[in-house]
Design an enzyme around this catalytic site. Structure first.
Site, PDB file in Angstrom:
ATOM      1  N   TYR A   1      66.693  73.681 103.216  1.00  0.00           N
ATOM      2  CA  TYR A   1      66.492  72.834 102.044  1.00  0.00           C
ATOM      3  C   TYR A   1      65.185  72.075 102.212  1.00  0.00           C
ATOM      4  O   TYR A   1      64.910  71.535 103.283  1.00  0.00           O
ATOM      5  CB  TYR A   1      67.654  71.841 101.906  1.00  0.00           C
ATOM      6  CG  TYR A   1      67.498  70.846 100.783  1.00  0.00           C
ATOM      7  CD1 TYR A   1      67.589  71.253  99.452  1.00  0.00           C
ATOM      8  CD2 TYR A   1      67.276  69.494 101.035  1.00  0.00           C
ATOM      9  CE1 TYR A   1      67.452  70.334  98.414  1.00  0.00           C
ATOM     10  CE2 TYR A   1      67.151  68.572 100.003  1.00  0.00           C
ATOM     11  CZ  TYR A   1      67.237  69.004  98.697  1.00  0.00           C
ATOM     12  OH  TYR A   1      67.107  68.087  97.674  1.00  0.00           O
TER      13      TYR A   1
ATOM     14  N   ASP B   1      58.802  71.817 107.958  1.00  0.00           N
ATOM     15  CA  ASP B   1      59.473  70.729 107.243  1.00  0.00           C
ATOM     16  C   ASP B   1      60.279  69.937 108.268  1.00  0.00           C
ATOM     17  O   ASP B   1      61.356  70.348 108.673  1.00  0.00           O
ATOM     18  CB  ASP B   1      60.368  71.292 106.138  1.00  0.00           C
ATOM     19  CG  ASP B   1      61.095  70.187 105.374  1.00  0.00           C
ATOM     20  OD1 ASP B   1      61.033  69.014 105.808  1.00  0.00           O
ATOM     21  OD2 ASP B   1      61.728  70.494 104.347  1.00  0.00           O
TER      22      ASP B   1
ATOM     23  N   LYS C   1      62.540  60.467 105.568  1.00  0.00           N
ATOM     24  CA  LYS C   1      63.668  59.850 106.285  1.00  0.00           C
ATOM     25  C   LYS C   1      63.209  58.847 107.350  1.00  0.00           C
ATOM     26  O   LYS C   1      62.797  57.751 106.991  1.00  0.00           O
ATOM     27  CB  LYS C   1      64.581  60.952 106.811  1.00  0.00           C
ATOM     28  CG  LYS C   1      65.109  61.783 105.616  1.00  0.00           C
ATOM     29  CD  LYS C   1      66.197  62.778 105.883  1.00  0.00           C
ATOM     30  CE  LYS C   1      66.707  63.319 104.554  1.00  0.00           C
ATOM     31  NZ  LYS C   1      66.707  64.753 104.415  1.00  0.00           N
TER      32      LYS C   1
HETATM   33  C1  LIG Z   1      66.144  65.417 103.052  1.00  0.00           C
HETATM   34  C2  LIG Z   1      65.251  66.567 103.174  1.00  0.00           C
HETATM   35  C3  LIG Z   1      64.234  66.825 102.237  1.00  0.00           C
HETATM   36  C4  LIG Z   1      64.084  66.027 100.960  1.00  0.00           C
HETATM   37  O1  LIG Z   1      63.776  64.700 101.192  1.00  0.00           O
HETATM   38  P1  LIG Z   1      64.094  63.620 100.011  1.00  0.00           P
HETATM   39  O2  LIG Z   1      63.527  62.357 100.563  1.00  0.00           O
HETATM   40  O3  LIG Z   1      65.577  63.616  99.865  1.00  0.00           O
HETATM   41  O4  LIG Z   1      63.396  64.086  98.804  1.00  0.00           O
HETATM   42  C5  LIG Z   1      63.344  67.853 102.483  1.00  0.00           C
HETATM   43  N1  LIG Z   1      63.462  68.615 103.582  1.00  0.00           N
HETATM   44  C6  LIG Z   1      64.431  68.418 104.493  1.00  0.00           C
HETATM   45  C7  LIG Z   1      64.485  69.281 105.702  1.00  0.00           C
HETATM   46  C8  LIG Z   1      65.371  67.402 104.312  1.00  0.00           C
HETATM   47  O5  LIG Z   1      66.363  67.254 105.196  1.00  0.00           O
END
Ligand SMILES: *Cc1c(COP(=O)(O)O)cnc(C)c1O
Length: 426
Positions: free
Chosen positions: A143, A238, A266
């Site tokens: 994701y 990511d 995060k």
């Molecule tokens: C949470 C997450 C996102 C998206 O971040 P948001 O701040 O919720 O938009 C993208 N990539 C990964 C791997 C994530 O865990």
């Protein structure tokens, strides 16, 4: 008793679609209604009915130092006294940029935005602008936020172009995104052979943690780096979830991967809305105002958010947090594995550092197809049994759990005790 939460949820349902501002919070995967939080401190959350929970969600990752960590709260209060937003540079922007660079060697330049979604969306645009190519490749089960070109799932057949994974994503956008199973070197080689010369970027979660949690198989990341270099394709790590959690340099540090670009979110905001993307200077310098790739943000580099992020990274580095998190992770794993064994329930406990997932199936789990074998009805019963005993795991089988430095023996022991009871009832 969760009567206050229930009445707030019915009120929310009248005004907010599904009653929530992000879908998983609605508890649809496990049934029931979400609790509303009154306050949170350390490893514990208190809901509006006065129930207390040991928390393994940690606001989906940011709360690695526990909730309301004193250093972060002080930094945010001090920043707020000076003003909440300026829309022109403040001194904490270069300070946080420099700090991230000192921790993540692959980052030569970095830009801050407001969410993980913005970070991945912008990194993809930058990769397309830099390479002059349109196609990207992602992996099933990874994701990367909710931008159009990333809300794409595998089509039918082994080597197909992606299909939209949400209504409202044009098929014309999705067809620029190839989707492959994770940990499959043959599929990767074949995809590069056929499409390599038109791939702007490969984006991946180095440790996929949005379909539960599984690790890269030995050699997979090395092959990915080799193929991307051969074909002039940028590699985007990511690290929105793994960044600063698995170590100072995140998952790329643990696995010795050097990506061209990395995305953060995060933890980097210490619980305030921050995203960031960074990497090779020659690529980053293609961004406006230096280059032709447009990206901007009214609140980007926000002083409260930068202050919180700096305080979070300070707290991690000054406390040698990662060793402590590994010890706690090991302790929880030992207890949960023993509890499942003595209850005779098939649980595959997967973990790296302070991230974990207990799948209700035989393992190991290496990709989305394996993860889908988990017994989700059983997970839902487990979730509610734990919640009733004051332990809050994520309300979905396909979310990773997080331990914070504020967890300790008392929390881990209480969790394992509750799990021993609940697992016997499944
Ligand atoms: C949470 C997450 C996102 C998206 O971040 P948001 O701040 O919720 O938009 C993208 N990539 C990964 C791997 C994530 O865990």
């Amino acid at each position: 008793m969760r009567t206050q939460s229930e009445s707030l949820f019915s009120e929310s349902l009248k005004h907010i679609p599904g009653g929530v501002n992000s879908p998983v919070r609605a508890f649809r995967a496990v049934g029931g209604t979400p609790f509303f939080v009154q306050s949170a401190r350390g490893a514990r959350i208190t809901d509006v009915d006065g129930n207390e929970y040991i928390d393994y969600v940690g606001t989906w990752g940011p709360a690695i130092l526990g909730h309301a960590a004193p250093g972060i709260i002080e930094a945010v209060k001090a920043a707020a006294d000076r003003g909440t937003s300026f829309g022109i540079p403040n001194p904490m922007e270069p300070a946080l940029a420099k700090r991230v660079k000192s921790m993540v060697p692959s980052v030569e330049k970095i830009r801050f935005c407001n969410s993980g979604t913005e970070a991945t969306m912008s990194a993809i645009r930058l990769a397309r602008g830099f390479t002059g190519r349109d196609a990207i490749l992602k992996f099933d089960g990874c994701y990367h936020g909710h931008a159009d070109s990333l809300l794409v799932k595998a089509g039918s057949g082994a080597l197909t172009l992606g299909n939209p994974d949400s209504a409202g994503v044009p098929a014309d956008f999705a067809r620029h995104t190839l989707v492959l199973p994770f940990n499959d070197p043959e599929a990767l080689r074949a995809a590069f052979e056929e499409h390599g010369s038109r791939l702007a970027a490969v984006i991946l979660e180095v440790v996929p943690a949005n379909a539960g949690l599984y690790l890269p198989r030995p050699g997979f990341l090395e092959l990915l780096r080799e193929l991307t270099l051969q074909h002039g394709t940028l590699l985007i790590a990511d690290e929105v979830m793994t960044g600063f959690r698995l170590g100072p340099a995140g998952a790329q540090g643990v696995f010795g991967l050097t990506p061209d670009l990395s995305c953060f979110g995060k933890i980097i905001g210490g619980g305030l809305p921050v995203g960031a993307f960074g990497g090779r200077a020659d690529v980053m310098d293609r961004l406006a105002p230096l280059g032709p790739v447009y990206q901007a943000g009214t609140l980007s580099g926000n002083p409260l958010a930068m202050a919180a992020g700096l305080a979070a990274l300070d707290g991690l580095e000054s406390s040698d947090a990662w060793n402590r998190l590994e010890t706690l992770g090991l302790q929880l794993e030992a207890g949960m594995v023993a509890a499942a064994r003595s209850a005779g329930v098939a649980v595959t406990w997967q973990r790296i550092g302070s991230m974990f997932c207990g799948y209700f199936c035989e393992g190991p789990v290496w990709n989305l197809a394996d993860a889908m074998k988990s017994d989700r009805a059983r997970f839902a019963r487990f979730f509610h049994g734990m919640l009733d005993r004051g332990v809050y795991f994520a309300p979905s089988q396909f979310e990773a759990g997080f331990i914070s430095t504020a967890h300790g023996d008392a929390e881990i022991e209480a969790t394992v005790r509750a799990a021993s009871e609940v697992l016997k009832t499944l």
